[in-house]
Each structure stands twice: as structure tokens, then as C-alpha cells.
Design an enzyme around this catalytic site. Sequence first.
Site, mmCIF file in Angstrom:
data_model
loop_
_atom_site.group_PDB
_atom_site.id
_atom_site.type_symbol
_atom_site.label_atom_id
_atom_site.label_comp_id
_atom_site.label_asym_id
_atom_site.label_seq_id
_atom_site.Cartn_x
_atom_site.Cartn_y
_atom_site.Cartn_z
ATOM 1 N N ARG A 22 -15.192 -6.587 10.541
ATOM 2 C CA ARG A 22 -15.681 -6.954 11.871
ATOM 3 C C ARG A 22 -15.496 -8.441 12.192
ATOM 4 N NH1 ARG A 22 -19.226 -3.142 9.707
ATOM 5 N NH2 ARG A 22 -19.456 -1.244 10.964
ATOM 6 N N TYR A 52 -7.556 -4.339 9.439
ATOM 7 C CA TYR A 52 -8.766 -4.862 10.066
ATOM 8 C C TYR A 52 -8.379 -5.798 11.207
ATOM 9 C CZ TYR A 52 -11.362 -3.042 6.025
ATOM 10 O OH TYR A 52 -11.915 -2.233 5.060
ATOM 11 N N LYS A 88 1.163 5.159 12.938
ATOM 12 C CA LYS A 88 0.546 6.428 12.554
ATOM 13 C C LYS A 88 1.099 6.966 11.236
ATOM 14 C CE LYS A 88 -0.520 7.682 17.333
ATOM 15 N NZ LYS A 88 -0.383 8.689 18.413
ATOM 16 N N ARG A 120 -6.068 4.044 0.961
ATOM 17 C CA ARG A 120 -5.953 5.486 1.204
ATOM 18 C C ARG A 120 -4.568 6.002 0.792
ATOM 19 N NH1 ARG A 120 -10.089 8.007 3.492
ATOM 20 N NH2 ARG A 120 -11.671 6.785 4.603
ATOM 21 N N SER A 149 -8.006 2.687 -2.969
ATOM 22 C CA SER A 149 -9.117 3.011 -2.076
ATOM 23 C C SER A 149 -9.050 4.482 -1.728
ATOM 24 C CB SER A 149 -9.035 2.151 -0.804
ATOM 25 O OG SER A 149 -9.962 2.584 0.167
ATOM 26 N N ASN A 150 -10.141 5.206 -1.991
ATOM 27 C CA ASN A 150 -10.246 6.626 -1.631
ATOM 28 C C ASN A 150 -9.158 7.476 -2.299
ATOM 29 O OD1 ASN A 150 -12.404 6.253 0.557
ATOM 30 N ND2 ASN A 150 -10.774 4.899 1.270
ATOM 31 N N GLN A 171 -12.241 1.946 -3.990
ATOM 32 C CA GLN A 171 -13.222 1.920 -2.908
ATOM 33 C C GLN A 171 -13.496 3.347 -2.457
ATOM 34 O OE1 GLN A 171 -12.583 -0.614 0.471
ATOM 35 N NE2 GLN A 171 -12.688 -2.488 -0.727
#
Length: 308
Positions: A22, A52, A88, A120, A149-150, A171
Site C-alpha cells: 500500500r 505492488y 495477464k 505465485r 510465495s503460495n 509466503q
Amino acid sequence: MKMLDVVNGPKNASRIILGCMRMPALNVDEAAKIISTAAENGINFFDHATCYGDGEAEKRFGDAFPLTGLKREDVIIQSKCGLHFDTKEFNWTKEDILKSTDEILSRLKMDYLDALLLHRPDLLFDPEEVAEAFDALYTSGKVKHFGVSNVTPGQLELLKKYVKQPLVFNQLQFSLDQSQLIDAALYLNNLTTDRSTNRDNGILDYCRLNDITIQAWSPLQIGMFQGCFIDHPDYKELNDVLAEIGAKYGVSKTAIAIAWILRHPAKMQAIAGTMNPAHLKEFCDAAKVDLTHKEWYDLYLASGKFLP
């Protein structure tokens, strides 16, 4: 602040991480303030990702960091690559990993990352390409440590077959609301609840067995990004117990919710995504609390679970 020597990874790392997703909403001075507030409260670990703000979070951090007076060697900077919402696709190709890392360092105005995570799974990833990219980044000194991550146990095993460097982080989403990492084991073989469904392929135990530190993201969120369960009317019982235990320790409900994560023997880190200095201090108060065994279970049950 509770600290952690990550196995095969950074030493003296804060158990609470400032997640910078953020940060694009802040100006440079505000960004410097939240970084300084984090450091003043014992946080030395900062998490980024190329997606981000489409790189704006890293850029704002890079512009703000010199204003804090902090030394680069006294902080741990991590970023993630692979997510391309503009095109995408998720991309773990060697070309993209190398290009993304150079762009990350340019935006951060830094010479190296303490950790780079693959963000990901790319469903088309070639582990040999990943290994080549990691070798180039490690040899050049651009990245000290690596992670994901994931990512599932099977995908980690496939990566480990080719990647020479230890994979030290994963993560994963984990909180009092989103507790899938631990639910299935409790409700094993129980047809009375869908919490018995294995949604994570045993990734928690896999990470513990393989010395991979879990970084819990969205530790206060409902679902993925559906708001916060603190003071939410649908979580009255949980908030009552959070308040009761918080009063005992003299901290906020937020601090107790984070302390619940830190209490798990997997020695996870928790990612604080707030850009509010006062709220960040509440996160850090979690490090002052050592929940009892019963208090941990009281919170778990108050979040809507039951003992079978």
C-alpha cells in the site's frame, strides 16, 4: 521485537515484516515516516513485489529510504517477481526473473536484495530455467537468498531438484479467519465439516520439515481482501476473546491476533500491510505477548472452529 535466525537465510530477522503493497498511496515523506516507525519498533524486514502499484511501491521506498537515516546493511529487503497483471500471466522464465530483478533494484536504488521470491506459481515454469536465473543472480551478488510465495510441496520439490540455493521462504495466507494451513489436520477424516478438506497439500508440515520459514500474509483479513475481522460485527465472539486477552496483556486486539500467529511453533513471520504508524505500533505490540497454550486454543475456537 521477536527476532529469528532464518535457517540458510537472513539472521536476526524481525518476526514482523512491513509489507509495502500500500506504499504507493503515500508521498515520499509519509513513506519515510512509516519506514522509520517500523525500525523504531524493531522491524528490520521489508517486503515488496513487482506488482505492488506496478513497481510504484518499490520506487516510493527507494526514494524514501535515504530520508530515514537507516543503513542498508541494517535492514532486510525482499521482493517478489513473476506476477504480470498487465499482460495477464504469471512468468517464471529466466529472462523475466533476471529482467524483473534488475528493475526492482533500479526502483529501490539498491545494489542487492536480501531475498527474492517467486510470486505465485507459473503453471508453465521450467525448473531448470529458474535454476539458471538464480545462479546468475547469486553469483553476481544481486540476490543473497531465495524463496517462493503460495507454492505447493510438489512444486517446491521440483524446484529443489534443480535449484542449488536453499529455498528459505514461502509466503502463505494465514490468520485466525484463514486458518486452512492447520484446519485439515484437526478434522482429518471428518465428513461433518468441509474444514476436513485438504486445501494446502500439507504445506505447513512440509515447510517445517524442510526448514522453510512461512511468512503469513493478510493476517487480519477476511478472505483474501474482504476487510478486517477486527471490530467486524460478524466476528463478535472472536473480538470479545481478543479484547479479553488483550486486556490481560495490556495490548490491542490487533496485537493479540498477530501474537496468535507468532505463538505457533513453526516460528512464522507475520506481514503487516498497514501504512498507518499508530496501527503499525499495534502490530509490533504482538512481540510483547506470549500466549498460553489455552489462550491460543480459545482464540482458534472463537474464530468459528470446533474441537471434533
